[in-house]
Every structure is written in C-alpha cells, then in structure tokens.
Design an enzyme around this catalytic site. Structure first.
Site, PDB file in Angstrom:
ATOM      1  N   ASP A 131       0.855  -1.198   0.000  1.00 33.08           N
ATOM      2  CA  ASP A 131       0.000   0.000   0.000  1.00 33.08           C
ATOM      3  C   ASP A 131       0.885   1.240   0.000  1.00 33.08           C
ATOM      4  O   ASP A 131       1.925   1.263   0.672  1.00 33.08           O
ATOM      5  CB  ASP A 131      -0.886  -0.015   1.257  1.00 33.08           C
ATOM      6  N   ILE A 151       1.819   0.442  -6.635  1.00 36.27           N
ATOM      7  CA  ILE A 151       1.672  -0.656  -7.600  1.00 36.27           C
ATOM      8  C   ILE A 151       2.163  -0.270  -8.996  1.00 36.27           C
ATOM      9  O   ILE A 151       2.345  -1.134  -9.845  1.00 36.27           O
ATOM     10  CB  ILE A 151       0.226  -1.214  -7.677  1.00 36.27           C
ATOM     11  N   TYR A 206     -14.488   6.181 -13.426  1.00 34.36           N
ATOM     12  CA  TYR A 206     -14.242   5.176 -12.386  1.00 34.36           C
ATOM     13  C   TYR A 206     -14.764   3.813 -12.845  1.00 34.36           C
ATOM     14  O   TYR A 206     -14.035   2.815 -12.873  1.00 34.36           O
ATOM     15  CB  TYR A 206     -14.917   5.607 -11.078  1.00 34.36           C
ATOM     16  N   ALA A 229      -6.156  -1.911  -4.440  1.00 33.80           N
ATOM     17  CA  ALA A 229      -5.559  -0.576  -4.564  1.00 33.80           C
ATOM     18  C   ALA A 229      -6.167   0.167  -5.749  1.00 33.80           C
ATOM     19  O   ALA A 229      -5.900  -0.181  -6.900  1.00 33.80           O
ATOM     20  CB  ALA A 229      -4.051  -0.708  -4.749  1.00 33.80           C
TER      21      ALA A 229
HETATM   22  N1  UFG Z   1     -26.426  10.424  -0.643  1.00 36.32           N
HETATM   23  C1  UFG Z   1     -27.134  11.533  -0.175  1.00 36.32           C
HETATM   24  N2  UFG Z   1     -26.452  12.465   0.531  1.00 36.32           N
HETATM   25  C2  UFG Z   1     -25.117  12.379   0.804  1.00 36.32           C
HETATM   26  C3  UFG Z   1     -24.413  11.238   0.330  1.00 36.32           C
HETATM   27  C4  UFG Z   1     -25.108  10.288  -0.395  1.00 36.32           C
HETATM   28  O1  UFG Z   1     -28.328  11.672  -0.402  1.00 36.32           O
HETATM   29  O2  UFG Z   1     -24.574  13.278   1.450  1.00 36.32           O
HETATM   30  C5  UFG Z   1     -27.153   9.406  -1.395  1.00 36.32           C
HETATM   31  C6  UFG Z   1     -26.625   9.233  -2.809  1.00 36.32           C
HETATM   32  O3  UFG Z   1     -27.229  10.136  -3.671  1.00 36.32           O
HETATM   33  C7  UFG Z   1     -26.972   7.775  -3.094  1.00 36.32           C
HETATM   34  C8  UFG Z   1     -26.926   7.099  -1.718  1.00 36.32           C
HETATM   35  O4  UFG Z   1     -26.978   8.154  -0.769  1.00 36.32           O
HETATM   36  O5  UFG Z   1     -28.284   7.707  -3.570  1.00 36.32           O
HETATM   37  C9  UFG Z   1     -25.650   6.334  -1.513  1.00 36.32           C
HETATM   38  O6  UFG Z   1     -24.558   7.166  -1.837  1.00 36.32           O
HETATM   39  P1  UFG Z   1     -23.049   6.796  -1.523  1.00 36.32           P
HETATM   40  O7  UFG Z   1     -22.216   7.953  -1.971  1.00 36.32           O
HETATM   41  O8  UFG Z   1     -22.929   6.339  -0.128  1.00 36.32           O
HETATM   42  O9  UFG Z   1     -22.800   5.526  -2.457  1.00 36.32           O
HETATM   43  P2  UFG Z   1     -22.959   5.407  -4.035  1.00 36.32           P
HETATM   44  O10 UFG Z   1     -24.182   4.571  -4.237  1.00 36.32           O
HETATM   45  O11 UFG Z   1     -22.896   6.672  -4.750  1.00 36.32           O
HETATM   46  O12 UFG Z   1     -21.592   4.691  -4.383  1.00 36.32           O
HETATM   47  C10 UFG Z   1     -21.413   3.348  -4.393  1.00 36.32           C
HETATM   48  C11 UFG Z   1     -19.938   3.040  -4.198  1.00 36.32           C
HETATM   49  C12 UFG Z   1     -19.147   3.506  -5.395  1.00 36.32           C
HETATM   50  C13 UFG Z   1     -19.740   2.932  -6.651  1.00 36.32           C
HETATM   51  C14 UFG Z   1     -21.189   3.315  -6.756  1.00 36.32           C
HETATM   52  C15 UFG Z   1     -21.814   2.710  -7.962  1.00 36.32           C
HETATM   53  O13 UFG Z   1     -19.462   3.661  -3.044  1.00 36.32           O
HETATM   54  O14 UFG Z   1     -17.822   3.068  -5.286  1.00 36.32           O
HETATM   55  O15 UFG Z   1     -21.891   2.849  -5.611  1.00 36.32           O
HETATM   56  O16 UFG Z   1     -22.904   3.482  -8.374  1.00 36.32           O
HETATM   57  F1  UFG Z   1     -19.111   3.394  -7.737  1.00 36.32           F
END
Ligand code: UFG
Length: 328
Positions: free
Chosen positions: A31, A51, A140, A73
């Site tokens: 890491d 890496i 991503y 990673a």
């Molecule tokens: N959300 C809010 N307010 C915030 C943060 C998040 O309403 O302050 C909502 C987002 O809009 C989403 C849900 O909460 O609807 C979950 O959001 P996260 O950011 O916790 O997670 P994501 O679903 O965006 O992300 C996850 C993974 C990513 C991956 C993605 C795929 O963490 O690595 O799913 O869509 F890429």
C-alpha cells in the site's frame, strides 16, 4: 496460501486482510498509504510501495513467494473520476497493468479483484444480474470495467484464475469498532449521517427526493464489509486455473436514503437533521444486486441482512474513532 493484498490498508482491503489472517493465510499488504491507513493494518505486514512500481512489486512477490493477489488498490469516487479522469486512468488502469505485469514476471497467476456496480452504468433491469450489459457512465466505472476485460484475456492466454467481485454499496465496520470506513473527504451516506449524529456536521443533504422510488430517494443495496471480505476469501480458495468469475456482491434488498437515515437515527439515538438538495449527477435511482450466482459459486451467505445491524457496526467504529484513524 501466501497472499499479497494491494490496498490492504484501505476500507474493504483491511477487512479482507483480517479475514485472511483469521483463516490462517500468510498475508502481506502492499500500500502507498495515499488513501489507506497505517493503523488499519498490523505494522509488521505492511510493505510501503506503489503498484505502478512494477520492479519493486515483482521483487516483493518473488521474495515472499506470493501465490495469489487480492487487488484493492484503486481510487473509488465517482464524482472525482468525472472531475479528474487522469487520476483514474493513471492509478486504476496504468498502475493496474503494472500489477498484472509484476504478477507475470513473478509467476503469480491467481487474482481476486475488487470491481463495482459502477461497471453496469444505468441498469435496464433491477435486481441486476451479472450478464446485464456493462455500460459504465463515468471514468471510475470504465477503469474497473477495462480491468475486468484484461483479466479475461490474461486467464485465456496465460491460464490465470481470476475473480472480479462487483460490490454494491460496501458498508459497516468490524463489530467491535476496531476497523471501519475513514475517507477524506467523506462522500458516503452512512459515515456522513453518523458524523451528523456525532455533532461533526450540522446536517445531511439528501440528494434528490423526486426519484421514481417509494419515498422519492435513491435505493441502494448495502452489503457489510465483513461479508465482502468473506466472499473474497471463498473466491480465493475455490478458484481454479483458467476460470474467470464475475460475481455481484449485494444482499439483494434495497434501502432508500431516507430508510438509511432513519436507521442511523434509531441506532444512534441522535437526531439527524436533513435538507433536500438537488440530485447528484450520475446517481441511478435504484441499484440492487441479483447475487444468486455468488451464493452458488462461493457458498456465500451474507451474515448482515438488516440495515440497522450494518449501521450499528459503523456506529461502533465512529464512536471509537470519532475523528477517524487520525494517522495522517
Ligand atoms: N447520498 C445523499 N447524501 C449524501 C451522500 C449520499 O443523499 O450526502 C445518497 C446518494 O445520492 C446515493 C446514496 O446516498 O443515492 C448512496 O450514496 P453513496 O455515496 O454512499 O454511495 P454510491 O451509491 O454513490 O456509491 C457506491 C460506491 C461507489 C460505486 C457506486 C456505484 O461507493 O464506489 O456505488 O454506483 F461506484
């Protein structure tokens, strides 16, 4: 087995390291600590390195007689990948190729790779099966998709064994709060809600309440980080040469943003003030896994099925480390 875990100081990686050790494997963590945490791994297992440094990585693999790699990673923020794609192409893709090259040079031919729902883009059907079209809508997701495709080619040409595990929303922490999620900046829903509960933030902004879902907020499949770790372990132990497995890891149940916040209120006993904000670009309304294949291939049954139970473990970590690991 002797396993090299890249990104083993990160959120999912550190839980996988713990699961591997518990199972009696010999583990080394590789890491660069750019986003991972020194305090999340046993000190004596940490090899500091990047890496992208193929030569160093290959030497580490040869010296430690590594038999398999778990590859965590990577950068993993959708929004950041849109704003600064170069970070993702250089770190996830170019450095990922360097890792594969180091494996080739040192005759390591088994890999379990951390992939994502983001490789599907906006799904046509929910729950999402593995054979759904992969049309990532951000850099991503695209870098993770490319890496999956490279694994197909390496397995065919070089006889490798590879598993790409597509996580839905990784959540939770070790039940005793000793390991957990600490990102800077934090963007994920549960840690942000718990920071509000701790008084570190005034409010949580809900990104849109006009989605076509039961309460208007986005629905996600939250899967416990220790269950993810167990799936990695099972993949490692069951994979055979020339096999490539692509498996969804989710519990198959969706919770809305409002339901998650309610669970956070319930678990913490604190009010969590919210405000409705605009939609966040790139958020699909509903992402829920069809994870039957993982259950079948890995004999995997996620232990955590209820959002309250997942949040309770995250809360244990937040109470123990209210400001995160503080090791920077
Ligand atoms: N959300 C809010 N307010 C915030 C943060 C998040 O309403 O302050 C909502 C987002 O809009 C989403 C849900 O909460 O609807 C979950 O959001 P996260 O950011 O916790 O997670 P994501 O679903 O965006 O992300 C996850 C993974 C990513 C991956 C993605 C795929 O963490 O690595 O799913 O869509 F890429």
């Amino acid at each position: 087995m002797r396993i090299l875990v890249t990104g083993g100081a990160g959120y999912v990686g550190s839980h996988a390291v713990r699961a591997l050790l518990r199972q009696g494997h010999e583990v080394w963590v590789y890491d660069n600590l750019s986003r991972g945490h020194r305090r999340a791994v046993p000190e004596e297992l940490l090899i500091f390195g990047d890496i992208s440094d193929t030569r160093h990585l290959a030497a580490v693999m040869r010296d430690r007689q590594i038999e398999a790699v778990m590859h965590f990673a990577a950068y993993a923020l959708v929004g950041e990948s849109v704003a600064d794609p170069a970070l993702y192409y250089v770190n996830n893709l170019a450095a990922g190729i360097s890792l594969l090259e180091a494996m080739r040079q040192s005759d390591v031919s088994k890999i379990v790779f951390s992939s994502t729902t983001a490789t599907y883009g906006i799904p046509e059907t929910v729950p999402i099966p593995e054979q759904a079209p992969q049309r990532p809508i951000n850099p991503y997701g695209f870098t993770k998709y490319c890496f999956e495709r490279m694994l197909d080619d390496y397995a065919r040409a070089y006889g490798w064994a590879a598993a790409a595990l597509r996580y839905f929303n990784a959540a939770g922490a070790a039940a005793d709060g000793s390991l957990g999620e600490d990102h800077d900046p934090e963007t994920h829903l549960i840690p942000l809600a718990l920071q509000v509960a701790l008084g570190r933030r005034d409010e949580l902004v809900i990104f849109g309440d006009d989605y076509p879902t039961q309460d208007g907020t986005c629905v996600r499949d939250y899967v416990h980080v220790e269950d993810l770790a167990e799936a990695h372990l099972a993949a490692l132990e069951r994979l055979q040469p020339r096999q490539v497995w692509k498996l969804n890891l989710g519990i198959g149940v969706g919770y809305s943003v409002r339901q998650v916040i309610e669970a956070c209120r319930h678990v913490t006993g604190h009010p969590i003030p919210t405000r409705i904000g605009p939609r966040r670009p790139g958020d699909p309304p509903v992402l829920v896994a069809d994870s039957r294949l993982a259950r079948e291939m890995l004999g995997w049954t996620p232990r955590y099925q209820k959002i309250e139970d997942i949040v309770a473990t995250a809360w244990a970590f937040h109470r123990r480390f209210p400001r995160g690991y503080e090791d920077r």
